[in-house]
Motif scaffolding. Sequence first.
Motif, PDB file in Angstrom:
ATOM      1  N   THR A  28       0.839  -1.201   0.000  1.00 45.87           N
ATOM      2  CA  THR A  28       0.000   0.000   0.000  1.00 45.87           C
ATOM      3  C   THR A  28       0.872   1.248   0.000  1.00 45.87           C
ATOM      4  O   THR A  28       0.626   2.192  -0.751  1.00 45.87           O
ATOM      5  CB  THR A  28      -0.946   0.000   1.222  1.00 45.87           C
ATOM      6  N   ALA A  81      -2.760   5.738  -1.680  1.00 45.68           N
ATOM      7  CA  ALA A  81      -4.079   5.745  -1.051  1.00 45.68           C
ATOM      8  C   ALA A  81      -4.216   6.866  -0.028  1.00 45.68           C
ATOM      9  O   ALA A  81      -3.245   7.276   0.601  1.00 45.68           O
ATOM     10  CB  ALA A  81      -4.323   4.398  -0.368  1.00 45.68           C
ATOM     11  N   ASN A  82      -5.455   7.338   0.132  1.00 48.85           N
ATOM     12  CA  ASN A  82      -5.791   8.301   1.181  1.00 48.85           C
ATOM     13  C   ASN A  82      -6.461   7.607   2.360  1.00 48.85           C
ATOM     14  O   ASN A  82      -6.443   8.116   3.466  1.00 48.85           O
ATOM     15  CB  ASN A  82      -6.731   9.385   0.640  1.00 48.85           C
ATOM     16  N   GLN A  83      -7.083   6.453   2.085  1.00 48.69           N
ATOM     17  CA  GLN A  83      -7.780   5.714   3.128  1.00 48.69           C
ATOM     18  C   GLN A  83      -7.413   4.234   3.061  1.00 48.69           C
ATOM     19  O   GLN A  83      -7.235   3.687   1.970  1.00 48.69           O
ATOM     20  CB  GLN A  83      -9.294   5.836   2.974  1.00 48.69           C
ATOM     21  N   ASP A 100      -8.010  -0.458   0.236  1.00 53.52           N
ATOM     22  CA  ASP A 100      -7.523   0.914   0.095  1.00 53.52           C
ATOM     23  C   ASP A 100      -8.254   1.607  -1.054  1.00 53.52           C
ATOM     24  O   ASP A 100      -8.849   0.960  -1.902  1.00 53.52           O
ATOM     25  CB  ASP A 100      -6.004   0.961  -0.092  1.00 53.52           C
ATOM     26  N   ASP A 101      -8.191   2.927  -1.047  1.00 50.92           N
ATOM     27  CA  ASP A 101      -8.841   3.717  -2.102  1.00 50.92           C
ATOM     28  C   ASP A 101      -7.804   4.248  -3.094  1.00 50.92           C
ATOM     29  O   ASP A 101      -8.002   5.278  -3.712  1.00 50.92           O
ATOM     30  CB  ASP A 101      -9.633   4.875  -1.494  1.00 50.92           C
ATOM     31  N   SER A 123      -8.820  -5.730  -7.691  1.00 47.88           N
ATOM     32  CA  SER A 123      -8.297  -4.396  -7.943  1.00 47.88           C
ATOM     33  C   SER A 123      -8.567  -4.015  -9.385  1.00 47.88           C
ATOM     34  O   SER A 123      -8.527  -4.859 -10.287  1.00 47.88           O
ATOM     35  CB  SER A 123      -6.786  -4.357  -7.674  1.00 47.88           C
ATOM     36  N   GLN A 138      -9.440   2.410  -9.023  1.00 51.55           N
ATOM     37  CA  GLN A 138     -10.536   2.075  -8.108  1.00 51.55           C
ATOM     38  C   GLN A 138     -10.086   1.421  -6.807  1.00 51.55           C
ATOM     39  O   GLN A 138     -10.904   0.871  -6.077  1.00 51.55           O
ATOM     40  CB  GLN A 138     -11.534   1.162  -8.817  1.00 51.55           C
ATOM     41  N   GLY A 139      -8.815   1.432  -6.513  1.00 51.76           N
ATOM     42  CA  GLY A 139      -8.361   0.865  -5.251  1.00 51.76           C
ATOM     43  C   GLY A 139      -8.175  -0.640  -5.306  1.00 51.76           C
ATOM     44  O   GLY A 139      -8.326  -1.269  -6.351  1.00 51.76           O
ATOM     45  N   SER A 144      -8.619  -4.428  -2.881  1.00 49.33           N
ATOM     46  CA  SER A 144      -9.129  -5.171  -1.737  1.00 49.33           C
ATOM     47  C   SER A 144      -8.435  -6.531  -1.729  1.00 49.33           C
ATOM     48  O   SER A 144      -8.398  -7.212  -2.748  1.00 49.33           O
ATOM     49  CB  SER A 144     -10.650  -5.358  -1.866  1.00 49.33           C
TER      50      SER A 144
END
Length: 192
Positions: free
Chosen positions: A108, A114-116, A134-135, A170, A174-175, A177
């Motif tokens: 990550t 990512a921000n989140q 993650d975003d 992924s 779009q992040g 998972s």
Amino acid sequence: LFAAMMLLSTMRAVVDGQPELADSGLTKQLDTIERVINAAQSEMRALLLHLRPTSLAGKPLREGIIGLLKELQTKINIDIKWDIADVHLATTTEDHLFRIVQELLSNTLRHAEANQLEVYLNTVGSNVVLRMIDDGVGFDTSVAENAGSYGLNNIEERARSLGGTVKLISFPGQGTSVEVRVPVTVKEDSND
């Protein structure tokens, strides 16, 4: 890296104050340098994360993961949410899950922008499920499979060695998972 970023800020202020320099393409070059330095800082943070102990050193899994997440929050600007259950597993299983979390956090940091970040660890039926979302920028999973991503391969090998599975979702822009699912193994009795 911090000093280089400070020098870059000074150069940017000088360029911004002189329109003839700003129009010369220098601004674009400064933007490129800034991206390179930011990437290097992220890589350095990820490497520092890997310098942590390879095992939990007697700590419970929940405490070890939360410690990693709190440390990460002090190093980078990212909103992290977590729900980590106090699961008690065989020491080997806990160590592997801890290392998987380290690898996922490292990925990550290095790649996601990512921000989140959300991290979950819970027991579901006869499995322990670790999920990280993650975003960030995401990626094409077929390209990663063909490239033989070292980090993802490590995660899959660790999960397989525990009789578990890894599910990765992924898409570019779009992040990402990642869900790791391993069978519950009871903590060994220290009197054996």
